[in-house]
Each structure stands twice: as C-alpha cells, then as structure tokens.
Scaffold this active site. Structure first.
Site, short mmCIF file in Angstrom:
data_model
loop_
_atom_site.label_atom_id
_atom_site.label_comp_id
_atom_site.label_asym_id
_atom_site.label_seq_id
_atom_site.Cartn_x
_atom_site.Cartn_y
_atom_site.Cartn_z
N ASN A 48 45.65 43.78 36.38
CA ASN A 48 44.75 43.07 35.46
C ASN A 48 44.61 43.85 34.17
OD1 ASN A 48 43.32 44.87 37.21
ND2 ASN A 48 41.38 43.83 36.83
N ILE A 49 44.50 43.12 33.08
CA ILE A 49 44.46 43.70 31.74
C ILE A 49 43.28 43.07 31.01
CG2 ILE A 49 45.73 44.05 29.59
CD1 ILE A 49 48.33 43.50 31.30
N GLU A 50 42.23 43.86 30.82
CA GLU A 50 41.00 43.30 30.23
C GLU A 50 41.01 43.45 28.71
OE1 GLU A 50 37.83 45.12 32.50
OE2 GLU A 50 38.31 43.85 34.23
N CYS A 59 44.51 38.29 34.69
CA CYS A 59 44.48 38.77 36.07
C CYS A 59 45.84 39.36 36.47
CB CYS A 59 44.17 37.63 37.03
SG CYS A 59 42.49 37.02 36.95
N GLU A 61 47.61 38.75 39.11
CA GLU A 61 48.54 37.74 39.64
C GLU A 61 49.28 37.05 38.50
OE1 GLU A 61 45.38 38.23 40.29
OE2 GLU A 61 44.74 37.41 42.21
N CYS A 96 41.72 34.21 41.82
CA CYS A 96 40.77 33.32 41.13
C CYS A 96 41.38 31.94 40.96
CB CYS A 96 40.37 33.92 39.77
SG CYS A 96 41.56 33.61 38.46
N CYS A 99 44.37 31.58 38.53
CA CYS A 99 45.63 32.10 39.10
C CYS A 99 46.19 31.13 40.15
CB CYS A 99 45.43 33.49 39.69
SG CYS A 99 45.18 34.74 38.42
N1 THU Z 1 40.86 39.79 38.77
C1 THU Z 1 42.20 39.75 39.03
O1 THU Z 1 43.00 40.41 38.36
N2 THU Z 1 42.62 38.98 40.06
C2 THU Z 1 41.81 38.31 40.91
O2 THU Z 1 42.27 37.67 41.82
C3 THU Z 1 40.35 38.37 40.74
C4 THU Z 1 39.87 39.02 39.49
C5 THU Z 1 40.38 40.69 37.71
C6 THU Z 1 39.84 40.04 36.48
C7 THU Z 1 38.96 41.11 35.93
O3 THU Z 1 39.75 42.02 35.18
C8 THU Z 1 38.44 41.85 37.16
O4 THU Z 1 39.34 41.49 38.20
C9 THU Z 1 37.04 41.47 37.56
O5 THU Z 1 36.89 40.11 37.66
#
Ligand code: THU
Length: 142
Positions: A48-50, A59, A61, A96, A99
């Site tokens: 995941n890359i915020e 996310c 995935e 989520c 995804c």
């Molecule tokens: N996130 C994912 O990368 N995949 C998921 O299936 C659930 C949530 C990430 C998004 C965000 O960067 C962090 O988790 C918290 O929600």
C-alpha cells in the site's frame, strides 16, 4: 473448490510479507503486502502506498494488479494478502471493496482465490465470488 499447492501458497505469503516492509504508510501505520499469482506462473507483488491528500492512496492488492496489467498480464489464479500495524501481520486482512471490484475486472469470480493469513498462522481462503457476490463486471456491458 479451486486449489493451489501448499508450496506455492507459502511462496505467495512469503512474498506478501516482504512487501509489508515496502509499504508507504506515514498516515495509517497499517502495512499491507500482496502477492498476485498470474496464470503464466509469474508473481506480481504490491504494497500500500499512502498520500498526504489521502484519496490518491493505493492498496497493496491494486498495486499488484496494476503492475501486472501494465506488463501486459491479465489472467490470474490467486492473490495472498497480509496486513498489520507496525509492519507485523496481525488479524486477517480482507481486501477492501474497491480492490474486490478491480479483481472482478480481470478474474472470473469462481476462478480466483483470495488467500489471507493472520499472525497466528490461521489461513482463510475464499473465492472472489464469496467476497463479491452478484458483482458488476465486464460482462454486464456486453
Ligand atoms: N489497505 C490495503 O492496502 N489493502 C486492504 O485490503 C485494506 C486496506 C491499506 C489502505 C491504507 O493504506 C491502509 O491499509 C489502512 O486502511
């Protein structure tokens, strides 16, 4: 039920766990790693890359899917997903809704396996059709 070998399952989880170390998570502190198995045998990884503006965050995935599709690969068998705070696997990390929808774009719901594992080693395997029933996909536009 669709199955993949134990050895491959272990490899996918180990790649996903490595990716949790690459997650860019200054805002949530929640790391997610994914390893996507293409039908040609290649594994595409993602983290995941915020983003400071929150909405552009991606996310793990989707990172894996977009890496694969951008390389010309669009057929997949399975994805392994691990997640947790402080880059340590905690509870099962289910994908989520966004995804799941991206998965539905490229995978047949009854032919795509989602593998999740918690910090205690409990594994949960579900088909996309279980996680996204009655999905809207490319077929709806024909
Ligand atoms: N996130 C994912 O990368 N995949 C998921 O299936 C659930 C949530 C990430 C998004 C965000 O960067 C962090 O988790 C918290 O929600």
């Amino acid at each position: 039920m669709k199955e993949i070998s134990k050895e491959l399952e272990e490899k996918l989880f180990s790649e996903a766990e490595k990716m949790m170390q690459r997650s860019y998570i200054p805002y949530s502190g929640f790391a997610v790693g994914a390893a996507l198995l293409a039908k040609n045998g290649t594994i595409y990884t993602g983290c995941n890359i915020e983003n400071a503006a929150f909405t552009p965050s991606n996310c793990a995935e989707r990172t894996a899917f977009f890496k694969a599709v951008s390389e010309g690969v669009k057929e997949f068998d399975a994805i392994a997903i691990l997640g947790g705070k402080d880059r340590k696997v905690s509870d099962l990390c289910t994908p989520c809704g966004v995804c799941r929808q991206v998965m539905a774009e490229f995978c047949k719901p009854d032919d795509f396996l989602i593998l999740m594992r918690d910090g205690k080693g409990n594994v949960q395997k579900q088909l996309l059709s279980e996680l996204l029933p009655s999905s809207f996909g490319p077929g709806n536009l024909l």
